[in-house]
Design an enzyme around this catalytic site. Structure first.
Site, PDB file in Angstrom:
ATOM      1  N   SER A  10      51.426  36.613  39.945  1.00 49.52           N
ATOM      2  CA  SER A  10      51.593  36.529  41.406  1.00 49.52           C
ATOM      3  C   SER A  10      52.610  37.530  41.948  1.00 49.52           C
ATOM      4  O   SER A  10      53.356  37.234  42.887  1.00 49.52           O
ATOM      5  CB  SER A  10      51.997  35.101  41.822  1.00 49.52           C
ATOM      6  OG  SER A  10      51.034  34.166  41.398  1.00 49.52           O
TER       7      SER A  10
ATOM      8  N   GLY B 134      47.129  42.840  43.910  1.00 48.53           N
ATOM      9  CA  GLY B 134      46.038  43.111  44.835  1.00 48.53           C
ATOM     10  C   GLY B 134      46.515  43.762  46.117  1.00 48.53           C
ATOM     11  O   GLY B 134      45.920  44.740  46.592  1.00 48.53           O
TER      12      GLY B 134
ATOM     13  N   GLU C 109      44.150  36.166  27.047  1.00 47.41           N
ATOM     14  CA  GLU C 109      42.871  36.281  27.746  1.00 47.41           C
ATOM     15  C   GLU C 109      42.569  37.700  28.205  1.00 47.41           C
ATOM     16  O   GLU C 109      41.410  38.106  28.294  1.00 47.41           O
ATOM     17  CB  GLU C 109      42.850  35.358  28.978  1.00 47.41           C
ATOM     18  CG  GLU C 109      42.985  33.881  28.659  1.00 47.41           C
ATOM     19  CD  GLU C 109      44.436  33.424  28.725  1.00 47.41           C
ATOM     20  OE1 GLU C 109      45.334  34.301  28.697  1.00 47.41           O
ATOM     21  OE2 GLU C 109      44.666  32.211  28.798  1.00 47.41           O
TER      22      GLU C 109
ATOM     23  N   LYS D 262      68.411  42.898  37.212  1.00 50.33           N
ATOM     24  CA  LYS D 262      68.215  42.978  35.769  1.00 50.33           C
ATOM     25  C   LYS D 262      66.914  43.720  35.451  1.00 50.33           C
ATOM     26  O   LYS D 262      65.840  43.336  35.903  1.00 50.33           O
ATOM     27  CB  LYS D 262      68.178  41.575  35.155  1.00 50.33           C
ATOM     28  CG  LYS D 262      69.524  40.851  35.187  1.00 50.33           C
ATOM     29  CD  LYS D 262      70.551  41.584  34.324  1.00 50.33           C
ATOM     30  CE  LYS D 262      71.876  40.831  34.278  1.00 50.33           C
ATOM     31  NZ  LYS D 262      72.882  41.533  33.435  1.00 50.33           N
TER      32      LYS D 262
ATOM     33  N   CYS E   2      31.396  26.856  59.222  1.00 47.66           N
ATOM     34  CA  CYS E   2      30.620  26.283  58.128  1.00 47.66           C
ATOM     35  C   CYS E   2      30.637  24.751  58.222  1.00 47.66           C
ATOM     36  O   CYS E   2      29.969  24.175  59.064  1.00 47.66           O
ATOM     37  CB  CYS E   2      31.136  26.804  56.793  1.00 47.66           C
ATOM     38  SG  CYS E   2      29.999  26.514  55.419  1.00 47.66           S
TER      39      CYS E   2
ATOM     40  N   GLU F 179      25.512  15.133  52.293  1.00 46.35           N
ATOM     41  CA  GLU F 179      26.559  15.551  51.361  1.00 46.35           C
ATOM     42  C   GLU F 179      27.600  14.450  51.213  1.00 46.35           C
ATOM     43  O   GLU F 179      28.185  14.279  50.143  1.00 46.35           O
ATOM     44  CB  GLU F 179      27.226  16.838  51.848  1.00 46.35           C
ATOM     45  CG  GLU F 179      28.293  17.364  50.894  1.00 46.35           C
ATOM     46  CD  GLU F 179      28.936  18.650  51.361  1.00 46.35           C
ATOM     47  OE1 GLU F 179      29.608  19.300  50.545  1.00 46.35           O
ATOM     48  OE2 GLU F 179      28.775  19.014  52.553  1.00 46.35           O
TER      49      GLU F 179
ATOM     50  N   HIS G 245      30.613  32.513  57.875  1.00 45.02           N
ATOM     51  CA  HIS G 245      32.056  32.733  57.698  1.00 45.02           C
ATOM     52  C   HIS G 245      32.444  34.102  58.263  1.00 45.02           C
ATOM     53  O   HIS G 245      32.634  35.064  57.507  1.00 45.02           O
ATOM     54  CB  HIS G 245      32.427  32.664  56.216  1.00 45.02           C
ATOM     55  CG  HIS G 245      32.391  31.295  55.635  1.00 45.02           C
ATOM     56  ND1 HIS G 245      33.494  30.477  55.585  1.00 45.02           N
ATOM     57  CD2 HIS G 245      31.379  30.591  55.081  1.00 45.02           C
ATOM     58  CE1 HIS G 245      33.167  29.326  55.013  1.00 45.02           C
ATOM     59  NE2 HIS G 245      31.884  29.369  54.699  1.00 45.02           N
TER      60      HIS G 245
ATOM     61  N   GLU H 299      35.173  35.152  59.230  1.00 50.96           N
ATOM     62  CA  GLU H 299      36.517  35.584  58.829  1.00 50.96           C
ATOM     63  C   GLU H 299      36.487  36.628  57.724  1.00 50.96           C
ATOM     64  O   GLU H 299      37.429  37.414  57.567  1.00 50.96           O
ATOM     65  CB  GLU H 299      37.370  34.386  58.399  1.00 50.96           C
ATOM     66  CG  GLU H 299      36.959  33.717  57.090  1.00 50.96           C
ATOM     67  CD  GLU H 299      35.949  32.599  57.249  1.00 50.96           C
ATOM     68  OE1 GLU H 299      35.887  31.728  56.368  1.00 50.96           O
ATOM     69  OE2 GLU H 299      35.217  32.598  58.259  1.00 50.96           O
TER      70      GLU H 299
END
Length: 544
Positions: A14, A18, A148, A186, A378, A402, A514, A516
């Protein structure tokens, strides 16, 4: 010929690989280069589509319908690219492809191994996604040293050897923590992280050192000495107030010049004037509004990353600071609409399952009855339709299959069949796998002339991305419209409901798609800009 930048991370996860990669991509694009960006994820899931948002954050949907990592959203917001299914490669997808080939006999009886079969497949994904770009930026998820990620690290090491040092560049993000007890930064974690990277055959060409303060030149020299990275290529990755400042931060330190020089390119200087305008608009707003976001993943706001950013982009366009009040839908149901007091607009985002539905229904009812601007995305559209059916039409048992498969009033039901963007008929039922079985990707919709949505888009056609299984039941459409709900958008074949409005309300819109996912800081999105403008109008009236 495409040249490649590989971005790795060390010390902790993190760190913002990206965002860092996308910011550098934005600068290089401003220099006239065609940029594409690729994310390699080491998890075994084929894609993040079935992962909990609490585990992974948002699932970003590409134009061609791939369910991908949220970093691809950053890529599209910073760089003028359209990601595809090949721009996000997971370990699960690679292993699945290799195993399927082995079952078909494609390896002609050979022993299938991580090297070369897995690593070769990873390289094929990279090369395929990079086609047509001047520079392909490849982010490797996870942290150096993770078991991984080893096949991915080996794959990019091999690719770097094949392509040569002049056509490949390795950038490593690390953490330089400040220890308050000692009163100093450090560098040891960075030294050890690079040592780990070099042990697998990768020598970084640049280090971006995340820190909460400027790294002194003597500390940069120390890092350079122990990592074999030139001191001028040791970059301070400072924390900033908003992520859109990062391109300017990197440009001031000459990051793009280092890349251009490494690749031997002769290109124009970058003009980041548009990005500077974005930052100025964020830092000097003329107005301020509060938008309530009612959902069930509000404790991890990355679950709504693209939606958050789209609202902020709309704020930029309206010279407005947008404060998002995250409201847990279960809390709203148990504690009441007092949690929505003082908001200027309400948005209900997408989601799955029945948890928290009652609180969302209450939020929609409050927005409708109090004439507060409402945007449903949605699931937010489906919630709006059910609430309207229950409280306006008087169908008290109105529900979605649903939430209750046995409901006798299925206002919302399973999408059984539709035509995808390739013209192929897609069919679904409840017995199918969850993964990859949604209505996905950009699909065209026809908008009703004179509707609010058509006015906002300035067109009678919209083409937004989808991620859903359920739709408005056609058997109830006439009753809904007779009671005052307008169906103002339908899928191109006039089959599925895409947009609903309540014309008697000041601003009430629900979309099955969507939007956005296509909002950017430089361009915004007309729907969200109109939503925030409506919030401003409502606030003015409320406070007058």
């Amino acid at each position: 010929m495409t040249q490649y930048i590989f971005i790795t991370g060390g010390v902790v996860s993190s760190l913002g690989k990206g965002i860092s990669a996308a910011s550098l991509g934005a600068i290089l694009e401003a220099r006239g280069l065609r940029i594409t960006m690729i994310k390699l994820d080491p998890y075994i899931n084929v894609d993040p589509g079935t992962m909990s948002p609490f585990q992974h954050g948002e699932v970003f949907v590409t134009h061609d319908g791939a369910e991908t990592d949220l970093d691809l959203g950053h890529y599209e917001r910073f760089v003028n690219m359209r990601a595809t299914q090949f721009h996000n490669c997971t370990a699960g997808r690679v292993y699945l492809e290799v195993i399927q080939r082995e079952r078909k006999g494609d390896y002609l009886g050979k022993t299938v191994q991580v090297i070369p079969h897995i690593t070769d497949t990873i390289q094929q994904y990279i090369l395929r996604a990079a086609q047509g770009a001047d520079i392909a930026m490849v982010e490797i998820g996870g942290t150096v040293g993770d078991i991984e990620s080893l096949p991915f690290m080996e794959a990019i090491r091999q690719l770097g050897t094949k392509l040569g040092r002049r056509d490949t560049m390795f950038i490593h993000l690390t953490l330089v923590p400040f220890i308050s007890a000692a009163g100093e930064l450090k560098t040891k974690p960075t030294q050890h992280s690079v040592k780990e990277l070099r042990s697998i055959g990768i020598q970084p060409d640049m280090l971006i050192c995340r820190a909460d303060r400027e790294i002194p030149e003597d500390e940069k020299a120390k890092i350079s000495l122990f990592t074999n990275v030139p001191a001028k290529a040791v970059i301070s990755g400072l924390s900033v107030k908003n992520i859109y400042e990062i391109p300017m931060l990197y440009q001031k330190q000459g990051v793009d010049d280092l890349v251009v020089k490494h690749f031997g390119l002769h290109v124009k200087e970058a003009n980041l004037g548009d990005w500077e305008k974005v930052v100025d608009a964020i830092n000097h707003p003329e107005h301020e509004v509060t938008v309530a976001m009612v959902g069930k993943y509000v404790n991890l706001t990355d679950a709504y990353k693209s939606l958050n950013e789209a609202l902020y982009h709309a704020g930029i366009k309206n010279k407005t600071k947008v404060n998002i009040r995250y409201v847990d839908s279960e809390d709203l149901y148990s504690q009441g609409t007092e949690l929505l007091a003082g908001v200027d607009a309400i948005v209900v985002p997408g989601g799955f399952g029945n948890r928290g539905v009652n609180g969302k229904l209450r939020a929609v009812q409050y927005a409708r009855e109090e004439n507060i601007p409402y945007l449903g995305i949605c699931l937010g559209l489906q919630i709006a339709v059910v609430e309207f059916a229950r409280n306006v039409l008087g169908i008290k048992n109105a529900c979605s299959t649903e939430w209750d498969e046995k409901t006798d009033e299925p206002i919302i039901a399973l999408v059984a069949q539709w035509v995808n963007e390739r013209g192929e008929v897609e069919q679904r039922d409840k017995k199918m796998d969850l993964g990859g079985t949604l209505r996905l990707g950009a699909l065209p919709a026809k908008l009703k002339a004179g509707s609010k949505i058509a006015t906002i888009y300035g067109s009678e056609i919209m083409n937004e991305r989808h991620r859903h299984r359920y739709e408005v039941n056609a058997n109830y459409e006439k009753r809904l419209e007779a009671a005052g709900m307008r169906i103002s958008g339908r899928s191109a074949d006039n089959d599925l409901v895409e947009v609903i409005e309540i014309p008697s309300h000041r601003w009430f819109i629900g979309l099955q798609s969507h939007p956005e996912f296509t909002s950017t800081p430089l361009g915004g999105h007309p729907l969200f800009s109109a939503f925030i403008a409506a919030a401003l109008d409502y606030q003015t009236e409320r406070l007058s």
